[in-house]
Scaffold this motif. Structure first.
Motif, PDB file in Angstrom:
ATOM      1  N   HIS A  56      -0.069   5.312   0.009  1.00  0.00           N
ATOM      2  CA  HIS A  56      -0.996   6.438  -0.072  1.00  0.00           C
ATOM      3  C   HIS A  56      -0.178   7.707   0.167  1.00  0.00           C
ATOM      4  CE1 HIS A  56      -4.773   3.835   0.907  1.00  0.00           C
ATOM      5  NE2 HIS A  56      -4.094   3.410  -0.135  1.00  0.00           N
ATOM      6  N   GLU A  97      -4.452  11.543   8.106  1.00  0.00           N
ATOM      7  CA  GLU A  97      -4.662  10.189   8.641  1.00  0.00           C
ATOM      8  C   GLU A  97      -4.842   9.136   7.555  1.00  0.00           C
ATOM      9  OE1 GLU A  97      -6.578   9.527  12.674  1.00  0.00           O
ATOM     10  OE2 GLU A  97      -7.653  11.280  11.902  1.00  0.00           O
ATOM     11  N   ASP A  98      -5.327   9.542   6.384  1.00  0.00           N
ATOM     12  CA  ASP A  98      -5.601   8.604   5.300  1.00  0.00           C
ATOM     13  C   ASP A  98      -4.390   8.298   4.427  1.00  0.00           C
ATOM     14  OD1 ASP A  98      -8.277   8.503   6.088  1.00  0.00           O
ATOM     15  OD2 ASP A  98      -8.803  10.223   4.839  1.00  0.00           O
ATOM     16  N   PHE A  99      -3.234   8.847   4.783  1.00  0.00           N
ATOM     17  CA  PHE A  99      -2.048   8.719   3.926  1.00  0.00           C
ATOM     18  C   PHE A  99      -0.858   8.157   4.692  1.00  0.00           C
ATOM     19  CE2 PHE A  99      -4.867  11.686   1.947  1.00  0.00           C
ATOM     20  CZ  PHE A  99      -4.789  11.334   0.603  1.00  0.00           C
ATOM     21  N   ASP A 100       0.058   7.550   3.927  1.00  0.00           N
ATOM     22  CA  ASP A 100       1.271   6.967   4.510  1.00  0.00           C
ATOM     23  C   ASP A 100       2.403   7.977   4.590  1.00  0.00           C
ATOM     24  OD1 ASP A 100       0.123   4.325   4.585  1.00  0.00           O
ATOM     25  OD2 ASP A 100       0.451   4.236   2.419  1.00  0.00           O
ATOM     26  N   LYS A 102       0.854  -1.191   0.000  1.00  0.00           N
ATOM     27  CA  LYS A 102       0.000   0.000   0.000  1.00  0.00           C
ATOM     28  C   LYS A 102       0.882   1.229   0.000  1.00  0.00           C
ATOM     29  CE  LYS A 102      -1.894   1.511   3.871  1.00  0.00           C
ATOM     30  NZ  LYS A 102      -2.207   2.796   4.453  1.00  0.00           N
ATOM     31  N   GLU A 155      -6.822  17.657   8.144  1.00  0.00           N
ATOM     32  CA  GLU A 155      -8.068  17.025   7.704  1.00  0.00           C
ATOM     33  C   GLU A 155      -7.835  15.738   6.914  1.00  0.00           C
ATOM     34  OE1 GLU A 155     -10.723  19.803   5.716  1.00  0.00           O
ATOM     35  OE2 GLU A 155      -9.725  21.429   6.794  1.00  0.00           O
ATOM     36  N   TYR A 156      -6.667  15.639   6.262  1.00  0.00           N
ATOM     37  CA  TYR A 156      -6.436  14.533   5.339  1.00  0.00           C
ATOM     38  C   TYR A 156      -5.337  13.557   5.765  1.00  0.00           C
ATOM     39  CZ  TYR A 156      -9.291  17.173   2.078  1.00  0.00           C
ATOM     40  OH  TYR A 156     -10.333  17.839   1.490  1.00  0.00           O
ATOM     41  N   GLU A 201      -3.056  11.987  -3.804  1.00  0.00           N
ATOM     42  CA  GLU A 201      -3.928  13.162  -3.841  1.00  0.00           C
ATOM     43  C   GLU A 201      -3.130  14.410  -3.488  1.00  0.00           C
ATOM     44  OE1 GLU A 201      -7.367  12.770  -1.305  1.00  0.00           O
ATOM     45  OE2 GLU A 201      -7.968  10.873  -2.227  1.00  0.00           O
ATOM     46  N   LYS A 220       3.682  10.489  10.743  1.00  0.00           N
ATOM     47  CA  LYS A 220       3.793  10.339   9.293  1.00  0.00           C
ATOM     48  C   LYS A 220       5.090  10.991   8.809  1.00  0.00           C
ATOM     49  CE  LYS A 220      -0.487   8.798   9.029  1.00  0.00           C
ATOM     50  NZ  LYS A 220      -1.028   7.653   8.370  1.00  0.00           N
ATOM     51  N   LYS A 233      -2.776   5.343  -3.767  1.00  0.00           N
ATOM     52  CA  LYS A 233      -3.663   6.507  -3.743  1.00  0.00           C
ATOM     53  C   LYS A 233      -2.761   7.725  -3.669  1.00  0.00           C
ATOM     54  CE  LYS A 233      -6.114   7.754   0.030  1.00  0.00           C
ATOM     55  NZ  LYS A 233      -7.236   7.842   0.996  1.00  0.00           N
TER      56      LYS A 233
END
Length: 113
Positions: free
Chosen positions: A7, A55-58, A5, A52-53, A43, A82, A41
């Motif tokens: 991100h 947490e969803d990324f590596d 994965k 805001e974002y 973005e 991170k 992923k």
């Protein structure tokens, strides 16, 4: 360590200039035989919306034009454990999605110290 994965969050002033880079990085990933089984992923978002974002990324990659905000962005990234780095300005200027994707992979695979 196998990469299953990746991100990647790119941040810049408004999220626009890195949008082109996202497209290039996705093209490289889609055409890469070695990344075909990796959940990727990528973005771009404004630096002001990092909390805001994140947490969803590596990994977090900062546009070179935002280098002056690196200390503040690093503090946010540290809260979420991170890794964060500034994108190489030469690769950014040349829109070299391959090199920037490679840098993101190396960030993700780098052992924590």
């Amino acid at each position: 360590m196998a990469l299953d994965k990746l991100h990647v969050l790119l941040v810049c002033n408004l999220g626009y200039s890195t949008g082109i880079m996202v497209t290039k990085m996705k093209e490289v990933a889609e055409n890469s035989q070695s990344l075909k089984d990796v959940d990727i992923k990528i973005e771009a978002h404004p630096a002001g919306e990092l909390k805001e974002y994140i947490e969803d990324f590596d990994v977090v990659m900062v546009g070179p034009q935002m280098k002056h905000q690196l200390n503040a962005l690093t503090e946010v990234a540290a809260q979420f454990n991170k890794p964060i780095e500034v994108i190489n300005s030469r690769d950014y200027g040349a829109v070299n999605g391959g090199n920037i994707l490679k840098a993101a992979i190396l960030m993700k695979l780098k052992p924590e110290v």
